[in-house]
Every structure is written in structure tokens, then in C-alpha cells.
Design an enzyme around this catalytic site. Structure first.
Site, short mmCIF file in Angstrom:
data_model
loop_
_atom_site.label_atom_id
_atom_site.label_comp_id
_atom_site.label_asym_id
_atom_site.label_seq_id
_atom_site.Cartn_x
_atom_site.Cartn_y
_atom_site.Cartn_z
N GLU A 174 42.96 48.62 38.59
CA GLU A 174 42.95 47.97 39.69
C GLU A 174 41.40 47.38 40.04
O GLU A 174 40.97 47.47 40.76
CB GLU A 174 43.33 48.74 41.10
CG GLU A 174 44.59 49.15 40.82
CD GLU A 174 45.55 49.55 41.84
OE1 GLU A 174 44.94 49.89 43.02
OE2 GLU A 174 46.83 49.67 41.91
N GLU A 305 51.71 51.34 36.99
CA GLU A 305 52.15 52.23 38.16
C GLU A 305 53.30 51.62 38.89
O GLU A 305 53.36 50.44 39.12
CB GLU A 305 50.85 52.39 39.19
CG GLU A 305 49.91 53.16 38.67
CD GLU A 305 48.50 53.21 39.49
OE1 GLU A 305 48.78 53.04 40.68
OE2 GLU A 305 47.39 53.42 38.95
O1 AHR Z 1 48.87 56.12 42.68
C1 AHR Z 1 47.88 56.00 43.52
C2 AHR Z 1 47.00 54.88 43.58
O2 AHR Z 1 47.71 53.60 43.74
C3 AHR Z 1 45.92 54.63 42.26
O3 AHR Z 1 45.17 55.53 42.51
C4 AHR Z 1 45.73 53.25 42.60
O4 AHR Z 1 45.58 52.76 41.11
C5 AHR Z 1 46.76 52.47 43.04
O5 AHR Z 1 46.24 51.95 44.13
#
Ligand code: AHR
Length: 506
Positions: A174, A305
Site C-alpha cells: 500500500e 488482500e
Molecule cells: O489487513 C489489514 C490492513 O489492511 C493491512 O495492514 C493493510 O495493507 C490494509 O490496509
């Protein structure tokens, strides 16, 4: 509802990478500490501090890979703090997640031991946000260099003679936010620079994954694709990174008010399903941009994710992201997998967030007892594991799927995907309608299917979930509503249920 479809069981589509059934474990809440890692002195059975009942449950899923140590945590993690004698490892503050102290007792060697116990491939996210190129380059050398070198010597001094040969490497996380608040253009340059100094040692050919877009930010993807090579729609050239990621979370409301994991009405349920179904639009959009620069699909797309994100359970630390998991979560997962199977030509990996005790977890462990609960989402992964590394099969529906209006959106309430592997057909069917059953008739062309068996995952209510007191409220059971005759597979799919059907292809 009656649905009529066709599957040509002898026409293989793109292979479904087993890595789309991947997982993510961050130093966040009770995912690592109090989840995977209970410490060697715990009375919970463990090996080197790693909880063995958790390992057994994940092995039963054929867990293909595990991404670590973050997430946002990755961009403030300095790997050298997590090697050597535990008593000498420095303590840091986990500023992203609850401001708790991190004693670095779970570091590189512990993570690699976990992956070996799981039989899963490691995927390490490097620190681009607050680290250095040298730091990341040396981490690769520490893990992968066989011959003599400073980092190989250090690894051996810490008790590991052979290199581990880790191939999956994330170049930050991110970068548009917690990973450094960079612009796409700036990050793309950084990714090239970091990627350059992450070297291949021996047989370990690195698969480097650039930190990609949030949601529907196609400009980010386009910038990363441009930085790989030429401008315009031409063949990709650079090898600085082999894949781009994207993150996409599902919630009923907004980031400010995501909604409760267990207390929701039917409107919120359908709103959630609309968000889940938009994963198709997401993957199509990013794939279209990538196709323009890389029509041969040599660059991978990694959804590293995904999953549901609810308000934390009342009374728990807001920074720990602990949430319950209901039948609704299971249906979010099953719909995502159908979408992933349809994007098997570009999607090389997807890692649900996160494996234990955080967000849409597979397993919840009780902090006050040894209890371990398998969530409804766990069961979707288990029922679907036959799709791993299988050939995807097209499912053509006559006259389209049933749909219902949800606000401004139209939600298809039945979702189907199929694959074949080792002479076995596997069909997955989700009925998202909260009230009406669906009867699906699938004409099977190109081969006879026999010895059919079926499982169903459903519950009395969408809100049903598993607890230590009631661990099997939502658990797979044999499904009787299946028949195969005259080249047709007929499946009764009750309201709000997930069904899998497997059979031999003759
Ligand atoms: O999964 C939780 C958080 O979500 C992670 O640390 C981040 O990459 C995303 O914003």
C-alpha cells in the site's frame, strides 16, 4: 428459480493457480502472537512456539502460501531485529496496530519454520516505506544465498545451514498509504530500484510483486505497467517485478461505519453481496489495463488482500481488527472464488485477510482457553480446495442468471464455477437469495460424469456463526439434492447456501 447451464467438461480453460487460495498473516492483533505463535512455554501443544492444532487445520486446507509480515506492519518492520537469540532482540512499537510492544520473538526463522510445518510457500513483504534497498537486498541474501557471503554466514551462525529459497517477494505494501504515501510515479521508480537489488541466488528465481492499487484505482496499475517497459500498448520488457497487486475489502457500509459482523439485516446482507460481486468488475478493470501493455499476460495480477472488514467485536481492542464470521462471510468467499476462477488467465494469487483472529479469518482462537473455532469461511476453502491447480471450465448459462435490484445495483443471486483435475469434475454453486431456493440443471457435454457426491454449507440464519460453545453451527454436511442422469446434473441449492458437487469424468 430454475437455471439452465452448459459445461463442456472436455474443454479446459486457463489453470486456476493454487495460490488464489493463499493466506495473509500480519503482526496485527492476535494473528501472530496468541494465534500462530503461543511461545515454547505455552501449555498449548506447539513446536518451537507454533501452535500445532492451527497448523493441522490449515494443512487440511492445502494452504498454498502465506504472506508475512504485513500489511502496513511490513513497511516499519526491520528484519534484522527478528533474528538471533530472542532475549537480545529489540522491542519496537507496532504503531499501526494498537500501539502495542512487539518483542520480535516471531521473526524470519520462526516464519520459515511455520511455512515448513504448513507445507506452504512463504511470501515475504519487504520494507520499502521506511527501509532501505540494502536492507531488503540483504534479507533476500540471508534467505536464499547458498555459497559464502556475509548474510549466508549470519544465517548459518543463527543455526540454519541451507538456504530457504524464498521466491515470492513483495516490494512494499500500500505504497499509496501506510507504505509511504507515495504517488504512483514515485513508487513505480522505487519498485524498479528495490526490484533491481533483490537478486536471484542459485535456483531461486524471484517472483517480485509490486505494491499495487487500492480498489478501482486503474491509474496506479497503468503507471506500474508503463514503468515496466515501453510507453503504449507494447510488450513488457523489464524484469524489476513480475506481478502487481491490488487490495479490495468488502463491507456493508463505508470505511467509517463498516457494520457489525453478526448484527445485520437483509438489506445490509444484500449490500454486502453487491460489494463482493464487484470483485469481478475490479479484476476485469485491472486486467484490461494490463492487457493493453502486456497482451500475452506475462505479468501477474495478485489480489494480495481481500475479504470482509467489519467493525471490531464490542469490547475488543479497535487496533486488533477482531471480528466474528457468519454464513454471510462464507458466501462472500464463495462468490469471490467463482470470480477468481473466471479470471484465472491473469490472476496468479489471492490472499485472504487474515488467517487467524483478524478480519475474515479461517480460525478464531479463544484468548482465555485453548479453544479453536473453524469459521464458515474456513469451510468454503475446504470445500473448494479441489479447484487448486485445476483447469477452469466455462459455465454458460442459458438466458442469464436470476438477479435482484439492490439500490442502484443489480445482484445476480446465483453464482457458479467449475473445474477439472485428475479426471474429477468440481462444480461450486452459491445461492445468495436470502429466501428462495434455486434449481440448477447443467448439461454436461464432452464426457460422462458419475459417482457424484455433494456437500452443502448453510444455516438457519445468515447471522449464524461458530463459537467454542457451538463450533458446528455452520459446517458442511452431505447434500442429498443432487442427481446426474442423461448427461444432466441437477442440483437443488437452498436459499443462502453454498454447495459443491464432485464427480468422476468418464
Ligand atoms: O489487513 C489489514 C490492513 O489492511 C493491512 O495492514 C493493510 O495493507 C490494509 O490496509
Amino acid at each position: 428459480m430454475s437455471i439452465s447451464a452448459v459445461i463442456n467438461v472436455d474443454i479446459d480453460g486457463p489453470r486456476i493457480s493454487r495460490h488464489i487460495y493463499g493466506h495473509f498473516a500480519e503482526h496485527l492483533g492476535r494473528c501472530v502472537y496468541g494465534g500462530f505463535y503461543v511461545g515454547e512455554d505455552s501449555d498449548i501443544p506447539n513446536e518451537g512456539g507454533i501452535r500445532l492444532d492451527v497448523v493441522a487445520a490449515l494443512r487440511a486446507l492445502d494452504i498454498p502460501n502465506l504472506r508475512w509480515p504485513g500489511g502496513c506492519f511490513a513497511d516499519e518492520y526491520h528484519w534484522m531485529d527478528g533474528i538471533g537469540p530472542k532475549a537480545e532482540r529489540p522491542v519496537m512499537v507496532n504503531t499501526h496496530w494498537g500501539g502495542v510492544e512487539e518483542n520480535n520473538h516471531f521473526g524470519t526463522h520462526e516464519f520459515m519454520a511455520l511455512c515448513e510445518l504448513l507445507g506452504a510457500e512463504p511470501y515475504i513483504s519487504g520494507n520499502v516505506g521506511s527501509g532501505t534497498v540494502r536492507e531488503m537486498s540483504e534479507w533476500v541474501e540471508y534467505l536464499n544465498r547458498e555459497g559464502d557471503s556475509p548474510m549466508a554466514r549470519l544465517r548459518k551462525a543463527n543455526g540454519r545451514e541451507e538456504p530457504w529459497n524464498v521466491t515470492f517477494w513483495g516490494l512494499g505494501n500500500e505504497a499509496w498509504g501506510c507504505g509511504g504515501n507515495m504517488t504512483a510515479a514515485h513508487y513505480a521508480q522505487e519498485a524498479r530500484r528495490y526490484g533491481t537489488y533483490c537478486r536471484d541466488y542459485g535456483d531461486a528465481k524471484l517472483y517480485k510483486i509490486a505494491a499495487g492499487a487500492s480498489d478501482f484505482d486503474y491509474d496506479w496499475t497503468e503507471t506500474l505497467m508503463k514503468q515496466l517497459g515501453h510507453l503504449g500498448c507494447q510488450r513488457v520488457k523489464s524484469t524489476a517485478y513480475q506481478a502487481l497487486s491490488v487490495h479490495y475489502y468488502t463491507m456493508a457500509g463505508s470505511w467509517d461505519s463498516k457494520g457489525s459482523a453478526t448484527v445485520f439485516d437483509t438489506d445490509e446482507y444484500y449490500a454486502t453481496m453487491v460489494k463482493a460481486a464487484r470483485a469481478d468488475e475490479l479484476l476485469t478493470g485491472h486486467s484490461n489495463v494490463m492487457d493493453c501493455y502486456d497482451p500475452n499476460k506475462s505479468v501477474g495480477l495478485v489480489l494480495d488482500e481481500w475479504g470482509t472488514w467489519w467493525d471490531v467485536e464490542p469490547g475488543t481492542n479497535p487496533g486488533f481488527l477482531y471480528q466474528q464470521n457468519t454464513l454471510r462471510d462464507a458466501l462472500v468467499a464463495s462468490v469471490h472464488f467463482d470470480i477468481f476462477h473466471r479470471h484465472a488467465d491473469r490472476l496468479v494469487m489471492a490472499n485472504i485477510a487474515q488467517t487467524l483472529n483478524v478480519l475474515q479469518a479461517m480460525i478464531l482462537t479463544d484468548p482465555d482457553s485453548k479453544a479453536l473455532v473453524l469459521t464458515p469461511t474456513y469451510h468454503v476453502f475446504q470445500m473448494n480446495k479441489g479447484h487448486q491447480d485445476a483447469a477452469s471450465l466455462r459455465v454458460d448459462v442459458r438466458g442469464g442468471l436470476p438477479a435482484r435490484e439492490v439500490g442502484d445495483a443489480s445482484l445476480e443471486t446465483v453464482s457458479v464455477s467449475a473445474s477439472r483435475k485428475d479426471g474429477r469434475l468440481l462444480v461450486s454453486l452459491s445461492n445468495l437469495d436470502a429466501e428462495a431456493a434455486a434449481d440448477v440443471e447443467i448439461e454436461l457435454r464432452g464426457g460422462a460424469v458419475s459417482a457424484v457426491d455433494s456437500l452443502i454449507l448453510t444455516a438457519g440464519a445468515l447471522q449464524d456463526h461458530n463459537t467454542p460453545q457451538s463450533p458446528e453451527s455452520v459446517t458442511p454436511r452431505p447434500h442429498e439434492g443432487v442427481a446426474v442422469a442423461g448427461g444432466k446434473l441437477r442440483v437443488h441449492v437452498p436459499a443462502h447456501s453454498f454447495v459443491t458437487v464432485a464427480g468422476d469424468i468418464g
